[in-house]
Design a protein around this motif. Structure first.
Motif, mmCIF file in Angstrom:
data_model
loop_
_atom_site.group_PDB
_atom_site.id
_atom_site.type_symbol
_atom_site.label_atom_id
_atom_site.label_comp_id
_atom_site.label_asym_id
_atom_site.label_seq_id
_atom_site.Cartn_x
_atom_site.Cartn_y
_atom_site.Cartn_z
ATOM 1 N N THR A 243 11.815 49.129 -25.684
ATOM 2 C CA THR A 243 10.859 50.484 -25.895
ATOM 3 C C THR A 243 9.924 50.042 -24.937
ATOM 4 O OG1 THR A 243 11.277 50.509 -28.030
ATOM 5 C CG2 THR A 243 9.259 51.499 -27.131
ATOM 6 N N VAL A 244 9.591 51.055 -23.870
ATOM 7 C CA VAL A 244 8.607 50.879 -22.680
ATOM 8 C C VAL A 244 7.551 51.885 -22.922
ATOM 9 C CG1 VAL A 244 10.623 49.925 -21.397
ATOM 10 C CG2 VAL A 244 10.099 52.551 -21.334
ATOM 11 N N CYS A 245 6.316 51.517 -22.252
ATOM 12 C CA CYS A 245 5.373 52.494 -21.845
ATOM 13 C C CYS A 245 5.553 53.804 -20.871
ATOM 14 C CB CYS A 245 3.913 51.639 -21.689
ATOM 15 S SG CYS A 245 2.474 52.591 -21.040
ATOM 16 N N LYS A 246 5.344 54.804 -21.057
ATOM 17 C CA LYS A 246 5.541 55.883 -20.424
ATOM 18 C C LYS A 246 4.363 56.614 -19.732
ATOM 19 C CE LYS A 246 8.907 57.037 -18.988
ATOM 20 N NZ LYS A 246 9.562 56.584 -17.699
ATOM 21 N N SER A 247 3.374 56.703 -20.807
ATOM 22 C CA SER A 247 1.947 57.644 -20.278
ATOM 23 C C SER A 247 1.236 57.098 -21.370
ATOM 24 C CB SER A 247 2.310 58.972 -20.080
ATOM 25 O OG SER A 247 2.662 59.507 -21.507
ATOM 26 N N ILE A 248 -0.254 57.551 -21.049
ATOM 27 C CA ILE A 248 -1.272 57.448 -22.016
ATOM 28 C C ILE A 248 -1.999 58.539 -22.249
ATOM 29 C CG2 ILE A 248 -1.322 54.857 -21.674
ATOM 30 C CD1 ILE A 248 -3.958 55.361 -20.001
ATOM 31 N N THR A 496 5.678 36.818 -21.173
ATOM 32 C CA THR A 496 5.262 37.353 -19.882
ATOM 33 C C THR A 496 4.047 38.121 -20.068
ATOM 34 O OG1 THR A 496 6.305 39.581 -20.457
ATOM 35 C CG2 THR A 496 7.865 37.754 -19.719
ATOM 36 N N PHE A 497 3.184 37.920 -21.251
ATOM 37 C CA PHE A 497 1.905 38.421 -21.317
ATOM 38 C C PHE A 497 2.192 39.969 -21.727
ATOM 39 C CE2 PHE A 497 -1.534 35.569 -19.822
ATOM 40 C CZ PHE A 497 -0.526 34.334 -20.019
ATOM 41 N N GLN A 498 3.321 40.431 -22.071
ATOM 42 C CA GLN A 498 3.509 41.728 -22.588
ATOM 43 C C GLN A 498 3.893 41.779 -24.148
ATOM 44 O OE1 GLN A 498 6.028 44.344 -19.917
ATOM 45 N NE2 GLN A 498 6.832 42.173 -19.213
ATOM 46 N N SER A 499 3.433 42.901 -24.560
ATOM 47 C CA SER A 499 3.888 43.107 -26.035
ATOM 48 C C SER A 499 5.402 43.361 -26.191
ATOM 49 C CB SER A 499 3.111 44.674 -26.368
ATOM 50 O OG SER A 499 3.740 45.034 -27.430
ATOM 51 N N ASP A 500 5.762 43.639 -27.456
ATOM 52 C CA ASP A 500 7.372 44.055 -27.368
ATOM 53 C C ASP A 500 7.621 45.331 -26.648
ATOM 54 O OD1 ASP A 500 7.920 41.579 -28.779
ATOM 55 O OD2 ASP A 500 7.960 42.144 -30.679
ATOM 56 N N ILE A 501 6.578 46.121 -26.816
ATOM 57 C CA ILE A 501 6.505 47.277 -25.793
ATOM 58 C C ILE A 501 6.573 47.077 -24.395
ATOM 59 C CG2 ILE A 501 5.686 49.702 -25.848
ATOM 60 C CD1 ILE A 501 5.035 49.727 -28.745
ATOM 61 N N ARG A 502 7.390 47.097 -23.821
ATOM 62 C CA ARG A 502 7.426 46.662 -22.506
ATOM 63 C C ARG A 502 6.301 47.545 -21.488
ATOM 64 N NH1 ARG A 502 8.119 42.190 -23.808
ATOM 65 N NH2 ARG A 502 8.575 41.201 -21.648
ATOM 66 N N GLY A 503 5.448 46.956 -20.792
ATOM 67 C CA GLY A 503 4.492 47.620 -20.074
ATOM 68 C C GLY A 503 3.083 47.608 -20.605
ATOM 69 N N ILE A 504 3.143 47.182 -22.041
ATOM 70 C CA ILE A 504 1.700 47.009 -22.649
ATOM 71 C C ILE A 504 1.331 45.434 -22.335
ATOM 72 C CG2 ILE A 504 0.582 46.934 -24.743
ATOM 73 C CD1 ILE A 504 2.315 49.398 -25.791
ATOM 74 N N TYR A 505 -0.037 45.146 -21.750
ATOM 75 C CA TYR A 505 -0.247 43.696 -21.517
ATOM 76 C C TYR A 505 -1.447 43.698 -22.321
ATOM 77 C CZ TYR A 505 3.008 43.083 -17.320
ATOM 78 O OH TYR A 505 3.991 43.191 -16.683
ATOM 79 N N PRO A 506 -1.542 43.037 -23.435
ATOM 80 C CA PRO A 506 -2.856 42.790 -24.141
ATOM 81 C C PRO A 506 -3.463 41.725 -23.660
ATOM 82 C CG PRO A 506 -0.683 42.682 -25.686
ATOM 83 C CD PRO A 506 -0.121 42.800 -24.458
ATOM 84 N N CYS A 507 -4.982 41.741 -23.406
ATOM 85 C CA CYS A 507 -5.662 41.003 -22.710
ATOM 86 C C CYS A 507 -7.122 40.659 -23.091
ATOM 87 C CB CYS A 507 -5.862 41.556 -21.013
ATOM 88 S SG CYS A 507 -6.594 40.694 -19.824
ATOM 89 N N GLY A 508 -7.476 39.264 -22.967
ATOM 90 C CA GLY A 508 -9.012 39.254 -23.209
ATOM 91 C C GLY A 508 -9.242 38.911 -24.458
ATOM 92 N N GLU A 509 -10.565 38.954 -24.765
ATOM 93 C CA GLU A 509 -11.083 38.537 -26.365
ATOM 94 C C GLU A 509 -10.873 39.611 -27.335
ATOM 95 O OE1 GLU A 509 -15.382 37.524 -28.366
ATOM 96 O OE2 GLU A 509 -15.268 37.559 -26.137
ATOM 97 N N GLY A 510 -10.758 40.905 -26.982
ATOM 98 C CA GLY A 510 -10.445 41.953 -27.945
ATOM 99 C C GLY A 510 -9.043 41.807 -28.480
ATOM 100 N N ALA A 511 -8.145 41.326 -27.666
ATOM 101 C CA ALA A 511 -6.519 41.121 -27.844
ATOM 102 C C ALA A 511 -6.471 39.883 -28.659
ATOM 103 C CB ALA A 511 -5.931 41.451 -26.788
ATOM 104 N N GLY A 512 -7.325 39.237 -28.606
ATOM 105 C CA GLY A 512 -7.456 37.706 -29.645
ATOM 106 C C GLY A 512 -7.101 36.752 -28.466
ATOM 107 N N TYR A 513 -7.220 36.662 -27.239
ATOM 108 C CA TYR A 513 -6.807 35.580 -26.498
ATOM 109 C C TYR A 513 -7.960 35.013 -25.630
ATOM 110 C CZ TYR A 513 -2.288 37.442 -27.683
ATOM 111 O OH TYR A 513 -1.091 37.894 -28.238
ATOM 112 N N ALA A 514 -9.147 35.140 -26.108
ATOM 113 C CA ALA A 514 -10.181 34.703 -25.466
ATOM 114 C C ALA A 514 -11.523 34.571 -26.362
ATOM 115 C CB ALA A 514 -10.708 35.354 -24.085
#
Length: 548
Positions: A243-248, A496-514
């Motif tokens: 499953t991939v990201c297509k648009s927002i 790869t720093f991606q979600s299982d939904i490819r193209g989504i990159y959780p990042c930083g404090e809000g995502a739980g990594y800082a």
């Protein structure tokens, strides 16, 4: 190059004294010294009131053979330190510009690096640009209405902008990212001493200008900022493999319109307070999990009391406002600790939702306020708030913040520590006057917390009094609610720093990594590196690039 370690000088030394000490340690004449660079400076107060600064210094000399004859474990030859130089090495072609949701430290540094590498990122920020945001926050603290979209938590620079601007981190970094972040801050207006201080800080006043200057750099390298633009939905597509990201889908508050934005990848550099976005991600089945975080109060003491405790003497012009870091393990099995300590600072109303109240600490660069404040917090886990899905911790936060709002009737609820111990409402201050940004009112904080938290906070403060005499002063000022210590959720990602939904990159404090400005900024760099490893950057002359 030669490195000298454990070079100790009295705290009130001059730069002339430092240079003389270098020459003495190396046993060379002044004309043999080419230049030197301070690598680290820390204050040694173990024998207070005798205080010393301890240095690590890199030195260039004319003849290093002279140094080799020295028999000292404090002096050694080193190779030139390697600089941090990420490159774009990916081959996959992007059809659309990368999008970053959030311009806190992680989003800002991710966007900065991607812009420098030629990816022309689009940075979405639900809040406003720094200039407008600062005025909005000042009006709120002066009694104006809360803007739920642009406040202490939301807006350019993220939540860390209205804090102490502390730049220390516990992250063990051998890649050079830590130095790169600090140097980037200096390049954009921060004082150069942050490069070597053991506990560097910028302060809200200077950090605001630094962030504006970073924005200008990103724009100059092809990036784009869209303020007042909030991520509302992620559209995905299933292929045979994934499953991939297509648009927002984005809401543009400035123009009161919704629009669709095609993108190959979206970096979720969300703040820890983006609760409506967390709900949207849960509805979109983006994999997330509840995580432990901490809640508690802010406590205020006179700064001169902290100075005397930490230095063994009254502070003078050669010493900074003293800080502290305290921990205690209680008999009930709970851990209590201080967090985000602000010397010479202020407690601020850091609310971001109507009828919910949160506080934070803030200092200006000079740390000249009369009080020191710190969060005193207790870790809570899914066992405490019920693991009823990935957002259960978030809902626990909201319930406590609603109770804090009611306790203070919309203002910051405060209480003297002595009254807190007696479960008796305070009617006014004792000898310690609150130093706050935003209105406050005297009350009883017990109505906010479950009993296990009030008991842990009380007992923890008494334990801290064993380390800093006067910490449990009955007149010490408590304020609530300190609830935004870290994100209550983790947006899951792989190697790869991606979600299982490819193209989504959780990042930083809000995502739980800082957990702070530096670790969030470094995580932003890591995400940008992963994107650069996979995707080719845009050539400035390339045709056919969409979303221009």
């Amino acid at each position: 190059m030669v490195r000298i370690q454990q070079l100790k000088l009295k705290y009130d030394h001059s730069l002339i004294d430092l240079k003389a000490s270098l020459l003495k340690q190396l046993r060379i004449r002044e004309d043999q010294l080419l230049d030197y660079k301070i690598v680290k400076q820390s204050l040694d107060a173990r024998k207070k009131p005798e205080l010393y600064y301890v240095y690590t210094v890199d030195v260039n000399v004319k003849n290093e053979s002279l140094i080799r004859r020295l028999r000292s474990d404090k002096v050694r030859r080193i190779d030139k330190t390697k600089d941090y130089h990420p490159v774009s090495s990916g081959k996959t072609r992007l059809q659309h510009r990368p999008v970053i949701a959030g311009t806190g430290p992680s989003g800002l540094f991710c966007g900065y690096l991607l812009a420098l590498l030629g990816y022309r990122p689009i940075l979405l920020e639900r809040g406003d640009a720094m200039e407008e945001r600062t005025e909005q926050v000042k009006k709120f603290w002066s009694g104006g209405p809360l803007n739920p979209e642009s406040n202490v938590q939301f807006g350019e620079g993220g939540a860390g902008t209205f804090s102490d601007g502390k730049l220390n981190t516990l992250v063990h970094d051998t890649s050079g990212r830590n130095t790169y972040v600090l140097q980037t801050f200096v390049d954009h207006g921060a004082p150069p001493e942050i490069l070597y201080q053991n506990k560097p800080h910028i302060g809200t006043d200077i950090l605001s200008d630094v962030i504006i200057n970073m924005r200008r750099s990103i724009l100059a390298h092809g990036g784009e900022f869209r303020f007042g633009n909030c991520l509302k939905k992620i559209y995905t597509e299933k292929t045979e493999q994934e499953t991939v990201c297509k648009s927002i889908y984005v809401y543009d508050r400035k123009n009161d319109r919704y629009y669709n934005l095609e993108t190959d990848l979206i970096i979720l550099a969300l703040g820890h307070s983006a609760r409506d976005t967390f709900r949207m991600l849960e509805e979109s089945q983006v994999p997330m999990a509840a995580k432990a975080f901490a809640v508690g109060v802010r406590i205020e003491h006179p700064q001169d009391m902290i100075d005397r405790s930490q230095y063994g003497r009254q502070r003078d012009g050669f010493l900074p406002a003293a800080s502290y870091k305290l921990t205690a393990n209680l008999e009930n099995g709970r851990g209590v600790y201080t967090f985000c300590m602000c010397p010479g600072g202020y407690v601020v109303n850091a609310s971001s939702e109507p009828e919910k109240l949160a506080v934070n600490g803030m200092s200006y660069h000079d740390r000249a306020g009369s009080n020191a404040n710190s969060a005193v917090i207790v870790t809570v886990t899914p066992d405490d708030f019920g693991n009823d899905g990935p957002l259960s911790g978030m809902y626990f936060q909201q319930r406590l913040e609603q109770a804090a709002y009611l306790a203070g009737k919309g203002k910051i609820p405060v209480q003297r520590f002595g009254d807190f111990c007696k479960h008796s409402p305070s009617s006014g201050p004792g000898k310690i006057l609150p130093q706050m940004k935003g209105g406050y009112t005297w009350t009883d904080l017990h109505s906010i917390f479950p009993e296990f938290l009030t008991e842990s906070l009380k007992n923890g403060i008494f334990e801290f009094d064993r380390k800093i005499n006067g910490y449990a002063d009955p007149d010490a000022v408590l304020s609530a609610l300190e609830s935004r210590t870290s994100s209550p959720v983790r947006i899951l990602r792989d190697e790869t720093f991606q979600s299982d939904i490819r193209g989504i990159y959780p990042c930083g404090e809000g995502a739980g990594y800082a957990g702070g400005i530096m670790s969030a900024a470094m995580d932003g760099l890591k995400v940008a590196e992963k994107i650069a490893e996979k995707y080719a950057s845009f050539d400035s002359g390339e045709k056919g690039l969409r979303n221009i």
